[in-house]
Write a protein that holds these residues in place. Structure first.
Motif, PDB file in Angstrom:
ATOM      1  N   VAL A  24       0.877  -1.177   0.000  1.00 52.98           N
ATOM      2  CA  VAL A  24       0.000   0.000   0.000  1.00 52.98           C
ATOM      3  C   VAL A  24       0.906   1.217   0.000  1.00 52.98           C
ATOM      4  N   TYR A  25       0.808   2.028  -1.067  1.00 52.31           N
ATOM      5  CA  TYR A  25       1.630   3.241  -1.124  1.00 52.31           C
ATOM      6  C   TYR A  25       0.995   4.330  -0.274  1.00 52.31           C
ATOM      7  N   SER A  26       1.825   5.315   0.067  1.00 54.08           N
ATOM      8  CA  SER A  26       1.257   6.431   0.815  1.00 54.08           C
ATOM      9  C   SER A  26       0.177   7.062  -0.054  1.00 54.08           C
ATOM     10  N   GLY A  27      -0.903   7.490   0.546  1.00 53.58           N
ATOM     11  CA  GLY A  27      -2.048   7.957  -0.231  1.00 53.58           C
ATOM     12  C   GLY A  27      -3.066   6.837  -0.364  1.00 53.58           C
ATOM     13  N   GLY A  28      -2.693   5.625   0.148  1.00 54.20           N
ATOM     14  CA  GLY A  28      -3.667   4.534   0.209  1.00 54.20           C
ATOM     15  C   GLY A  28      -3.816   3.694  -1.045  1.00 54.20           C
ATOM     16  N   VAL A  29      -2.904   3.891  -2.057  1.00 48.45           N
ATOM     17  CA  VAL A  29      -3.024   3.067  -3.274  1.00 48.45           C
ATOM     18  C   VAL A  29      -2.597   1.632  -2.964  1.00 48.45           C
ATOM     19  N   ASP A  30      -3.528   0.698  -3.214  1.00 47.75           N
ATOM     20  CA  ASP A  30      -3.315  -0.721  -2.963  1.00 47.75           C
ATOM     21  C   ASP A  30      -2.647  -1.330  -4.203  1.00 47.75           C
ATOM     22  N   ALA A  31      -1.315  -1.266  -4.309  1.00 47.72           N
ATOM     23  CA  ALA A  31      -0.643  -1.658  -5.556  1.00 47.72           C
ATOM     24  C   ALA A  31      -0.540  -3.171  -5.715  1.00 47.72           C
ATOM     25  N   LEU A  32      -0.356  -3.901  -4.624  1.00 47.57           N
ATOM     26  CA  LEU A  32      -0.384  -5.367  -4.659  1.00 47.57           C
ATOM     27  C   LEU A  32      -1.211  -5.841  -3.472  1.00 47.57           C
ATOM     28  N   GLY A  51       0.323  -7.779 -17.510  1.00 44.80           N
ATOM     29  CA  GLY A  51      -0.816  -7.085 -16.924  1.00 44.80           C
ATOM     30  C   GLY A  51      -0.853  -5.676 -17.445  1.00 44.80           C
ATOM     31  N   PRO A  52      -2.034  -5.082 -17.459  1.00 53.09           N
ATOM     32  CA  PRO A  52      -2.145  -3.717 -17.973  1.00 53.09           C
ATOM     33  C   PRO A  52      -1.395  -2.716 -17.102  1.00 53.09           C
ATOM     34  N   SER A  53      -1.236  -1.544 -17.628  1.00 57.30           N
ATOM     35  CA  SER A  53      -0.585  -0.476 -16.888  1.00 57.30           C
ATOM     36  C   SER A  53      -1.296  -0.265 -15.546  1.00 57.30           C
ATOM     37  N   GLY A  54      -0.519  -0.140 -14.500  1.00 62.54           N
ATOM     38  CA  GLY A  54      -1.115   0.078 -13.174  1.00 62.54           C
ATOM     39  C   GLY A  54      -1.413  -1.213 -12.431  1.00 62.54           C
ATOM     40  N   ALA A  55      -1.113  -2.375 -13.059  1.00 62.94           N
ATOM     41  CA  ALA A  55      -1.443  -3.667 -12.431  1.00 62.94           C
ATOM     42  C   ALA A  55      -0.559  -3.974 -11.221  1.00 62.94           C
ATOM     43  N   GLY A  56       0.626  -3.354 -11.174  1.00 63.79           N
ATOM     44  CA  GLY A  56       1.521  -3.613 -10.041  1.00 63.79           C
ATOM     45  C   GLY A  56       2.835  -4.270 -10.455  1.00 63.79           C
ATOM     46  N   LYS A  57       3.129  -4.308 -11.752  1.00 65.27           N
ATOM     47  CA  LYS A  57       4.329  -5.003 -12.248  1.00 65.27           C
ATOM     48  C   LYS A  57       5.621  -4.338 -11.744  1.00 65.27           C
ATOM     49  N   SER A  58       5.699  -3.020 -11.900  1.00 65.15           N
ATOM     50  CA  SER A  58       6.921  -2.332 -11.449  1.00 65.15           C
ATOM     51  C   SER A  58       7.077  -2.446  -9.942  1.00 65.15           C
ATOM     52  N   THR A  59       5.973  -2.469  -9.252  1.00 67.38           N
ATOM     53  CA  THR A  59       6.028  -2.615  -7.792  1.00 67.38           C
ATOM     54  C   THR A  59       6.689  -3.948  -7.436  1.00 67.38           C
ATOM     55  N   MET A  60       6.387  -5.006  -8.204  1.00 67.44           N
ATOM     56  CA  MET A  60       7.032  -6.309  -7.955  1.00 67.44           C
ATOM     57  C   MET A  60       8.545  -6.206  -8.144  1.00 67.44           C
ATOM     58  N   ILE A  61       8.951  -5.523  -9.202  1.00 66.20           N
ATOM     59  CA  ILE A  61      10.395  -5.374  -9.456  1.00 66.20           C
ATOM     60  C   ILE A  61      11.054  -4.619  -8.304  1.00 66.20           C
ATOM     61  N   LYS A  62      10.393  -3.560  -7.846  1.00 61.36           N
ATOM     62  CA  LYS A  62      10.973  -2.777  -6.741  1.00 61.36           C
ATOM     63  C   LYS A  62      11.097  -3.616  -5.475  1.00 61.36           C
ATOM     64  N   LEU A  63      10.130  -4.516  -5.264  1.00 64.17           N
ATOM     65  CA  LEU A  63      10.203  -5.399  -4.087  1.00 64.17           C
ATOM     66  C   LEU A  63      11.394  -6.343  -4.198  1.00 64.17           C
TER      67      LEU A  63
HETATM   68  P1  ADP Z   1       2.593  -1.256 -13.525  1.00 67.33           P
HETATM   69  O1  ADP Z   1       4.071  -1.400 -13.465  1.00 67.33           O
HETATM   70  O2  ADP Z   1       1.892  -2.576 -13.731  1.00 67.33           O
HETATM   71  O3  ADP Z   1       2.129  -0.233 -14.508  1.00 67.33           O
HETATM   72  P2  ADP Z   1       2.864  -0.067 -10.873  1.00 67.33           P
HETATM   73  O4  ADP Z   1       3.446  -1.105 -10.000  1.00 67.33           O
HETATM   74  O5  ADP Z   1       3.749   0.997 -11.399  1.00 67.33           O
HETATM   75  O6  ADP Z   1       2.060  -0.775 -12.074  1.00 67.33           O
HETATM   76  O7  ADP Z   1       1.669   0.683 -10.093  1.00 67.33           O
HETATM   77  C1  ADP Z   1       0.631   0.002  -9.396  1.00 67.33           C
HETATM   78  C2  ADP Z   1      -0.273   1.046  -8.752  1.00 67.33           C
HETATM   79  O8  ADP Z   1       0.447   1.729  -7.731  1.00 67.33           O
HETATM   80  C3  ADP Z   1      -0.781   2.132  -9.706  1.00 67.33           C
HETATM   81  O9  ADP Z   1      -2.096   2.447  -9.323  1.00 67.33           O
HETATM   82  C4  ADP Z   1       0.169   3.268  -9.468  1.00 67.33           C
HETATM   83  O10 ADP Z   1      -0.440   4.498  -9.749  1.00 67.33           O
HETATM   84  C5  ADP Z   1       0.468   3.125  -7.978  1.00 67.33           C
HETATM   85  N1  ADP Z   1       1.803   3.631  -7.603  1.00 67.33           N
HETATM   86  C6  ADP Z   1       2.994   3.210  -8.139  1.00 67.33           C
HETATM   87  N2  ADP Z   1       4.033   3.841  -7.530  1.00 67.33           N
HETATM   88  C7  ADP Z   1       3.488   4.665  -6.587  1.00 67.33           C
HETATM   89  C8  ADP Z   1       4.046   5.581  -5.616  1.00 67.33           C
HETATM   90  N3  ADP Z   1       5.362   5.750  -5.476  1.00 67.33           N
HETATM   91  N4  ADP Z   1       3.172   6.250  -4.827  1.00 67.33           N
HETATM   92  C9  ADP Z   1       1.835   6.077  -4.921  1.00 67.33           C
HETATM   93  N5  ADP Z   1       1.248   5.232  -5.822  1.00 67.33           N
HETATM   94  C10 ADP Z   1       2.056   4.529  -6.643  1.00 67.33           C
END
Ligand code: ADP
Length: 243
Positions: free
Chosen positions: A10-18, A35-47
């Protein structure tokens, strides 16, 4: 090896990314996350790189329990991972050979043994003839094969690739995918890629389909022909779209 157990971010601001993600990529696997844009793929890489920590759950990478890893141990973790990024990040002033050797130079391991490994990688990826050329003199597909070779120079346990075929035409994209297949077969690398390219994804063993931070479905290629697997994948993606 990559394993996520009940991982949520959960990112700050409450976005439930995974949300409660469970997945396991074994040694020697070739796995894609699509997965489509916003699915959480980059978040997995960062983890996986421990650039961020999960809000809950556990991540294991190459035998490291990331929750227990101290910040000073993070470079050791990252040394077990080779990266390939969408925009290659080759240095213009260095030849193909020098670019491939760069991680060894930075890591202080450069020497005859590494030069021999660079030669071997050039052969595996069919870029021996362009070894002395500069990035401006080679094609997009050759640049990307150079980037894959560079990611492998330090013998990483895991290759992490973020949209590696994103900017390429289909011929270059095919060349990149076969370079990953060669890496898997001749170098026994484990590959974890994220993409939205279903053509590229149909070449691997396992596809994890991610939507809105949730693992929506996992498809296994098994003994299926690539084209059949791609059809299954496209059907699944269409079905996900309808839902
Ligand atoms: P993808 O790589 O599949 O496009 P991301 O992992 O980048 O998806 O993002 C997943 C969700 O988390 C999106 O809704 C995105 O807007 C949100 N998000 C990503 N990074 C941040 C961040 N640093 N702060 C707040 N929200 C974020």
């Amino acid at each position: 090896m990559v394993e996520m157990r009940d991982v949520s971010v959960v990112y700050s601001g409450g976005v439930d990314a995974l949300h409660n993600v469970n997945l396991k990529i074994n040694d020697g696997d070739f796995a894609f996350v699509v997965g489509p844009s916003g699915a959480g793929k980059s978040t997995m890489i960062k983890l996986i790189l421990k650039e961020i920590n999960p809000s809950s759950g556990t991540v294991f990478v190459n035998g490291y329990h990331l929750g227990k890893l101290k910040q000073r141990q993070v470079p050791a973790l990252r040394r077990t991972i080779g990266f390939v990024f969408q925009d290659f990040l080759l240095l213009d002033g260095l030849t193909v050979q020098q670019n491939i050797l760069l991680p060894a130079i930075i890591g202080g391991t450069a020497g005859p043994a590494m030069e021999q490994r660079a030669d071997q990688l050039c052969q595996v990826f069919g870029i021996s003839a362009i070894r002395e050329k500069y990035p401006a003199e080679i094609s997009g597909g050759e640049k990307q094969r150079t980037a894959v070779a560079r990611a492998l120079i330090n013998n990483p346990l895991l290759i992490l690739a973020d949209e590696p075929t994103g900017n390429l035409d289909s011929k270059s994209s095919r060349a990149v995918i076969s370079s990953f297949e060669q890496a898997k077969q001749s170098l026994e690398a484990t590959i974890f890629m994220v993409t939205h390219d279903s053509f590229a994804a149909s070449f691997c063993d396992r596809v994890i389909i991610l939507q809105d931070g949730v693992v929506w479905r996992v498809l296994e290629k098994g003994t299926l022909a690539r084209t059949t697997f791609q059809d299954q994948l496209l059907d699944a993606i269409r079905e996900m779209g309808r839902e």
